[in-house]
Design an enzyme around this catalytic site. Structure first.
Site, mmCIF file in Angstrom:
data_model
loop_
_atom_site.group_PDB
_atom_site.id
_atom_site.type_symbol
_atom_site.label_atom_id
_atom_site.label_comp_id
_atom_site.label_asym_id
_atom_site.label_seq_id
_atom_site.Cartn_x
_atom_site.Cartn_y
_atom_site.Cartn_z
ATOM 1 N N LEU A 52 36.232 32.406 13.224
ATOM 2 C CA LEU A 52 35.506 33.110 12.155
ATOM 3 C C LEU A 52 35.685 32.433 10.799
ATOM 4 O O LEU A 52 36.748 31.911 10.487
ATOM 5 C CB LEU A 52 35.993 34.565 12.071
ATOM 6 C CG LEU A 52 35.819 35.409 13.337
ATOM 7 C CD1 LEU A 52 36.244 36.849 13.077
ATOM 8 C CD2 LEU A 52 34.380 35.363 13.859
ATOM 9 N N HIS A 53 34.612 32.444 10.020
ATOM 10 C CA HIS A 53 34.620 31.878 8.673
ATOM 11 C C HIS A 53 33.861 32.838 7.756
ATOM 12 O O HIS A 53 33.458 33.930 8.189
ATOM 13 C CB HIS A 53 33.996 30.478 8.673
ATOM 14 C CG HIS A 53 32.670 30.400 9.378
ATOM 15 N ND1 HIS A 53 31.546 31.039 8.904
ATOM 16 C CD2 HIS A 53 32.302 29.798 10.542
ATOM 17 C CE1 HIS A 53 30.538 30.811 9.720
ATOM 18 N NE2 HIS A 53 30.958 30.070 10.729
ATOM 19 N N GLY A 55 30.917 32.887 6.720
ATOM 20 C CA GLY A 55 29.572 33.262 7.190
ATOM 21 C C GLY A 55 29.662 34.491 8.091
ATOM 22 O O GLY A 55 28.918 35.466 7.914
ATOM 23 N N HIS A 56 30.588 34.451 9.052
ATOM 24 C CA HIS A 56 30.794 35.621 9.911
ATOM 25 C C HIS A 56 31.217 36.822 9.060
ATOM 26 O O HIS A 56 30.766 37.943 9.283
ATOM 27 C CB HIS A 56 31.897 35.347 10.929
ATOM 28 C CG HIS A 56 31.615 34.240 11.897
ATOM 29 N ND1 HIS A 56 32.298 33.047 11.889
ATOM 30 C CD2 HIS A 56 30.724 34.139 12.909
ATOM 31 C CE1 HIS A 56 31.867 32.272 12.861
ATOM 32 N NE2 HIS A 56 30.890 32.900 13.491
ATOM 33 N N LYS A 168 21.191 31.531 9.747
ATOM 34 C CA LYS A 168 21.518 30.123 9.968
ATOM 35 C C LYS A 168 21.020 29.664 11.345
ATOM 36 O O LYS A 168 20.582 28.534 11.510
ATOM 37 C CB LYS A 168 23.014 29.911 9.876
ATOM 38 C CG LYS A 168 23.360 28.484 10.182
ATOM 39 C CD LYS A 168 24.819 28.250 10.282
ATOM 40 C CE LYS A 168 25.054 26.902 10.875
ATOM 41 N NZ LYS A 168 25.338 26.987 12.304
ATOM 42 N N ASP A 169 21.123 30.568 12.323
ATOM 43 C CA ASP A 169 20.640 30.250 13.673
ATOM 44 C C ASP A 169 19.248 30.862 13.814
ATOM 45 O O ASP A 169 19.061 31.871 14.497
ATOM 46 C CB ASP A 169 21.620 30.784 14.703
ATOM 47 C CG ASP A 169 22.982 30.122 14.574
ATOM 48 O OD1 ASP A 169 23.172 29.049 15.141
ATOM 49 O OD2 ASP A 169 23.844 30.661 13.843
ATOM 50 N N GLN A 172 17.698 31.268 17.295
ATOM 51 C CA GLN A 172 18.427 32.307 18.033
ATOM 52 C C GLN A 172 17.991 33.692 17.565
ATOM 53 O O GLN A 172 17.703 34.579 18.371
ATOM 54 C CB GLN A 172 19.925 32.118 17.803
ATOM 55 C CG GLN A 172 20.780 33.279 18.268
ATOM 56 C CD GLN A 172 22.258 32.977 18.116
ATOM 57 O OE1 GLN A 172 22.807 32.189 18.881
ATOM 58 N NE2 GLN A 172 22.911 33.565 17.146
ATOM 59 N N LEU A 203 28.120 26.966 6.434
ATOM 60 C CA LEU A 203 29.389 27.192 7.138
ATOM 61 C C LEU A 203 29.105 27.277 8.631
ATOM 62 O O LEU A 203 28.102 27.849 9.057
ATOM 63 C CB LEU A 203 30.037 28.498 6.672
ATOM 64 C CG LEU A 203 30.465 28.578 5.213
ATOM 65 C CD1 LEU A 203 31.363 29.795 5.013
ATOM 66 C CD2 LEU A 203 31.202 27.330 4.766
HETATM 67 P P1 AMP Z 1 28.622 31.998 16.179
HETATM 68 O O1 AMP Z 1 30.048 32.451 16.214
HETATM 69 O O2 AMP Z 1 28.454 30.608 15.665
HETATM 70 O O3 AMP Z 1 27.901 32.257 17.474
HETATM 71 O O4 AMP Z 1 27.899 32.895 15.099
HETATM 72 C C1 AMP Z 1 27.942 34.300 15.158
HETATM 73 C C2 AMP Z 1 26.952 34.845 14.166
HETATM 74 O O5 AMP Z 1 27.306 34.402 12.857
HETATM 75 C C3 AMP Z 1 25.522 34.357 14.430
HETATM 76 O O6 AMP Z 1 24.617 35.429 14.234
HETATM 77 C C4 AMP Z 1 25.356 33.272 13.400
HETATM 78 O O7 AMP Z 1 24.014 33.065 13.014
HETATM 79 C C5 AMP Z 1 26.170 33.817 12.238
HETATM 80 N N1 AMP Z 1 26.573 32.735 11.339
HETATM 81 C C6 AMP Z 1 27.145 31.559 11.664
HETATM 82 N N2 AMP Z 1 27.297 30.774 10.568
HETATM 83 C C7 AMP Z 1 26.801 31.476 9.526
HETATM 84 C C8 AMP Z 1 26.660 31.207 8.117
HETATM 85 N N3 AMP Z 1 27.046 30.070 7.569
HETATM 86 N N4 AMP Z 1 26.099 32.167 7.340
HETATM 87 C C9 AMP Z 1 25.687 33.347 7.878
HETATM 88 N N5 AMP Z 1 25.790 33.653 9.198
HETATM 89 C C10 AMP Z 1 26.345 32.733 10.013
#
Ligand code: AMP
Length: 311
Positions: A52-53, A55-56, A168-169, A172, A203
């Site tokens: 997690l960062h 963005g999450h 960002k995705d 998806q 991020l």
């Molecule tokens: P992930 O763990 O990469 O599958 O991402 C989980 C959720 O966090 C997905 O809905 C991503 O689109 C969102 N996410 C990932 N990176 C960011 C970001 N930089 N800003 C906003 N949402 C993000």
């Protein structure tokens, strides 16, 4: 007599720590959420693959504002990885993730094992059709089938009122919107804007795989997308010209390989030749062996940017 002397020692008062119960079992999570549902609490779901960062965190904070109960799922879904080495190297920081969830006041961290999610190889999976024909789809065969399948499963398990996804995705999120519409899933989807580093890099959990010099070069994708946005806002409507201008912003650096840079309709993710309305400009860049994706929502010029006031 015991006296609280923290104020004298000027020790920081610990932040309010919420519970963030870690649940690995689908049955137990359903039991816990049934209590929330009984009391009419709005349930929010934030699906993630962990590491997690910020963005999450912005998704979780948004869910916290909207919902009385927030579940964050942390599951590195094997079904959406087309390469075994990519799955093996995907960053995993579970203990830190749980700490982040505690700090953000998450109610449940749903962290199932692969066997809990897939007791056997699933026979039924979600075919996303033409939504996967462009952008990441052709480069990651089966990826969106895996994404749509796990998202549908998570929505069935948690049955949230609201579910939060990052813009960002973009592909998806467009596929999830379509999935929910096509299967009449009773959930409200919320898109959250992309959180970026000060230099524009979006991020991503994968950013931690970059070496310091790769991290420097990684902003090239954002610069290319920004160039496309600038050209579109300036009134250029020929998508091929915009694509060429954007691609020209990727430096001739041997550690960079642009996998794609496309201009698509933000809803159906199909390529656009002539830009007459809002579009999504999306790209994937290989930085060393790390694959990064990003996109910008771009709105064309109306041609009325300057309108003199009548005398
Ligand atoms: P992930 O763990 O990469 O599958 O991402 C989980 C959720 O966090 C997905 O809905 C991503 O689109 C969102 N996410 C990932 N990176 C960011 C970001 N930089 N800003 C906003 N949402 C993000």
């Amino acid at each position: 007599m015991l006296v609280d002397i923290r104020w004298k020692q000027r020790l920081p008062v610990p932040p309010l720590v919420m519970n963030a119960e870690v649940v690995g079992s689908i049955a137990v999570l359903r039991e816990r959420l049934a209590e929330d549902r009984r009391t009419g609490t709005i349930i929010g779901l934030v699906p993630t693959m962990g590491a997690l960062h910020a963005g999450h965190a912005s998704l979780i904070e948004r869910a916290h504002r909207d919902c009385g109960s927030v579940t964050v799922s942390i599951f590195v879904n094997p079904l959406q990885f087309d390469r075994a080495d990519d799955l093996r190297h995907y960053p995993r920081t579970f203990d830190d993730d749980v700490e982040t969830c505690r700090r953000l006041g998450v109610d449940f961290v749903f962290a199932p094992t692969a066997t809990e999610m897939y007791p056997s190889q699933p026979s039924c999976t979600v075919d996303v059709g033409r939504m996967a024909d462009h952008l990441c789809g052709p480069h990651r065969p089966g990826h969106f089938r895996g994404v749509a399948t796990v998202v549908l499963k998570l929505l069935q398990i948690v049955q949230p009122n609201r579910a939060y996804f990052g813009e960002k995705d973009a592909q998806q999120f467009a596929i999830v919107r379509r999935l929910v519409a096509d299967f009449n899933v009773p959930v409200q989807l919320v898109g959250v804007s992309t959180v970026r580093e000060p230099d524009g890099l979006a991020l991503s959990s994968r950013n931690r795989l970059l070496s310091p010099s790769e991290r420097q070069s990684a902003t090239a994708l954002f610069h290319a997308l920004s160039e496309a946005k600038r050209m579109i806002a300036a009134g250029i409507t020929d998508a091929e010209i915009v694509r060429a201008g954007a691609r020209g912003k990727i430096p001739a650096d041997p550690s960079l390989r642009l996998e794609y840079l496309e201009i698509v309709d933000p809803d159906d993710m199909q390529p656009i030749d002539r830009i007459a309305g809002p579009v999504c400009v999306a790209g994937a860049l290989l930085v060393g062996s790390t694959r990064l994706i990003d996109n910008l929502y771009c709105v064309p010029s109306t041609g009325h940017a300057f309108r003199p006031q009548p005398l």
